[in-house]
Design a protein around this motif. Structure first.
Motif, PDB file in Angstrom:
ATOM      1  N   GLU A 197      -6.862 -18.542  33.368  1.00 36.97           N
ATOM      2  CA  GLU A 197      -8.237 -18.407  32.902  1.00 36.97           C
ATOM      3  C   GLU A 197      -8.328 -18.683  31.403  1.00 36.97           C
ATOM      4  O   GLU A 197      -9.193 -19.427  30.935  1.00 36.97           O
ATOM      5  N   ALA A 198      -7.414 -18.098  30.652  1.00 41.69           N
ATOM      6  CA  ALA A 198      -7.386 -18.312  29.203  1.00 41.69           C
ATOM      7  C   ALA A 198      -7.161 -19.788  28.889  1.00 41.69           C
ATOM      8  O   ALA A 198      -7.825 -20.373  28.033  1.00 41.69           O
ATOM      9  N   GLU A 199      -6.234 -20.389  29.626  1.00 46.86           N
ATOM     10  CA  GLU A 199      -5.866 -21.776  29.395  1.00 46.86           C
ATOM     11  C   GLU A 199      -7.038 -22.711  29.661  1.00 46.86           C
ATOM     12  O   GLU A 199      -7.289 -23.657  28.917  1.00 46.86           O
ATOM     13  N   SER A 200      -7.788 -22.411  30.725  1.00 41.57           N
ATOM     14  CA  SER A 200      -8.885 -23.273  31.114  1.00 41.57           C
ATOM     15  C   SER A 200     -10.050 -23.201  30.130  1.00 41.57           C
ATOM     16  O   SER A 200     -10.784 -24.167  29.964  1.00 41.57           O
ATOM     17  N   LEU A 201     -10.228 -22.050  29.491  1.00 41.77           N
ATOM     18  CA  LEU A 201     -11.445 -21.825  28.708  1.00 41.77           C
ATOM     19  C   LEU A 201     -11.248 -21.789  27.198  1.00 41.77           C
ATOM     20  O   LEU A 201     -12.140 -22.195  26.463  1.00 41.77           O
ATOM     21  N   CYS A 202     -10.140 -21.237  26.747  1.00 41.16           N
ATOM     22  CA  CYS A 202     -10.103 -20.727  25.369  1.00 41.16           C
ATOM     23  C   CYS A 202      -9.381 -21.649  24.402  1.00 41.16           C
ATOM     24  O   CYS A 202      -8.419 -22.313  24.774  1.00 41.16           O
ATOM     25  N   ARG A 203      -9.874 -21.687  23.160  1.00 38.23           N
ATOM     26  CA  ARG A 203      -9.224 -22.476  22.109  1.00 38.23           C
ATOM     27  C   ARG A 203      -8.141 -21.672  21.413  1.00 38.23           C
ATOM     28  O   ARG A 203      -7.149 -22.217  20.958  1.00 38.23           O
ATOM     29  N   ASN A 204      -8.360 -20.376  21.287  1.00 36.42           N
ATOM     30  CA  ASN A 204      -7.393 -19.528  20.596  1.00 36.42           C
ATOM     31  C   ASN A 204      -7.091 -18.315  21.451  1.00 36.42           C
ATOM     32  O   ASN A 204      -7.927 -17.876  22.248  1.00 36.42           O
ATOM     33  N   ILE A 205      -5.895 -17.766  21.243  1.00 35.46           N
ATOM     34  CA  ILE A 205      -5.455 -16.700  22.122  1.00 35.46           C
ATOM     35  C   ILE A 205      -4.644 -15.673  21.332  1.00 35.46           C
ATOM     36  O   ILE A 205      -3.912 -16.030  20.408  1.00 35.46           O
ATOM     37  N   ALA A 206      -4.818 -14.426  21.692  1.00 39.65           N
ATOM     38  CA  ALA A 206      -3.909 -13.381  21.209  1.00 39.65           C
ATOM     39  C   ALA A 206      -3.328 -12.712  22.450  1.00 39.65           C
ATOM     40  O   ALA A 206      -4.048 -12.477  23.423  1.00 39.65           O
ATOM     41  N   ILE A 207      -2.056 -12.437  22.409  1.00 32.48           N
ATOM     42  CA  ILE A 207      -1.413 -11.729  23.514  1.00 32.48           C
ATOM     43  C   ILE A 207      -1.147 -10.302  23.059  1.00 32.48           C
ATOM     44  O   ILE A 207      -0.568 -10.066  21.983  1.00 32.48           O
ATOM     45  N   ILE A 208      -1.619  -9.368  23.865  1.00 34.68           N
ATOM     46  CA  ILE A 208      -1.463  -7.948  23.537  1.00 34.68           C
ATOM     47  C   ILE A 208      -0.562  -7.312  24.588  1.00 34.68           C
ATOM     48  O   ILE A 208      -0.675  -7.590  25.782  1.00 34.68           O
TER      49      ILE A 208
END
Ligand code: ADP
Ligand code: ADP
Length: 226
Positions: A197-208
């Motif tokens: 989901e993150a990969e399909s939508l997001c430009r930036n990511i934080a992993i918590i």
């Protein structure tokens, strides 16, 4: 200008569990940002603090430059929240749920009804506008919460696990809708435990994980490492 800035954010619950352990995070205006992590990582707690549903233990939160302690109302009016759990009355009708939400922000009724129509149309709920909302499917309820979250035209839309339990066809149409409102200028932050989901939508990511940010990078840079 950052849409969201967190500094040394800490949350210790009454039972002594520290769910958020000194998070620093900046999200740029206009971004489509994922907060990714496993169950129990601290995603909902972090979102709860930003949206004033959970009291922080220490640290600072700033939303479009508004400090959450000193300018809470200004900060809150910048945010639309799509919670993880359904939290509207199951007896109310979708149209009324969206229009009544606008009332909390002092939006004139005529404007509220126009927006309710627009968002319910765009989210394929218009033909369901006058049935008791308990009759909606899970995916429809999620889309209704998106329409409700947008009615005051927030600069920042926050979604907590927006497509959990939603089937794939509906999930794809929700993704397309979110991409569209991001293109129109709304900053979006979502939490998810699906990398896809993150990969399909997001430009930036934080992993918590375990209440700490263990990675913060552009999506493309993260994918290149995997
Ligand atoms: P998610 O789907 O993001 O993992 P959940 O609602 O399932 O969120 O909650 C995550 C974890 O937090 C679960 O282990 C749940 O038992 C726990 N939890 C949620 N609310 C509370 C609470 N009020 N007190 C203690 N633990 C809680
Ligand atoms: P996530 O959204 O990433 O699943 P949460 O923020 O829901 O994570 O939970 C983080 C940690 O805080 C978990 O260990 C969870 O059990 C705990 N927790 C969540 N809510 C409460 C609460 N109200 N009281 C005590 N512990 C809680």
């Amino acid at each position: 200008m950052h849409a969201l800035s967190l500094r040394k954010l800490v949350k210790t619950y009454k039972n002594g569990l520290t769910a958020v352990k000194g998070i620093d995070l900046d999200v740029e205006e206009g971004d489509f940002f994922a907060l990714l992590g496993p169950n129990g990582a601290g995603k909902s707690t972090t979102i709860g603090i930003v949206t004033s549903l959970v009291n922080k233990t220490s640290g600072t939160v700033s939303v479009f430059g508004h400090d959450l302690d000193r300018e809470r109302d200004a900060a809150k009016s910048c945010i639309g929240l799509v919670p993880q759990e359904v939290n509207f009355s199951q007896f109310e009708k979708p149209f009324d749920i969206v229009v009544n939400q606008a009332g909390y922000y002092g939006i004139p009724r005529r404007v509220a009804t126009e927006r309710a129509e627009r968002y319910l149309q765009q989210l394929s709920l218009w033909d369901k506008r006058d049935i008791p909302s308990r009759q909606l499917s899970g995916g429809m309820k999620r889309r209704l919460m998106i329409a409700r979250a947008l009615v005051h035209q927030p600069k920042l839309l926050i979604l907590d696990e927006p497509t959990a339990g939603v089937d794939i066809e509906i999930r794809r149409s929700m993704w397309e809708f979110l991409r569209q409102i991001n293109r129109e200028g709304t900053t979006i932050i979502l939490t998810t435990h699906y990398l896809e989901e993150a990969e399909s939508l997001c430009r930036n990511i934080a992993i918590i994980d375990g209440g700490e940010i263990i990675e913060h990078s552009p999506m493309a840079a993260l994918l290149a490492k995997l």
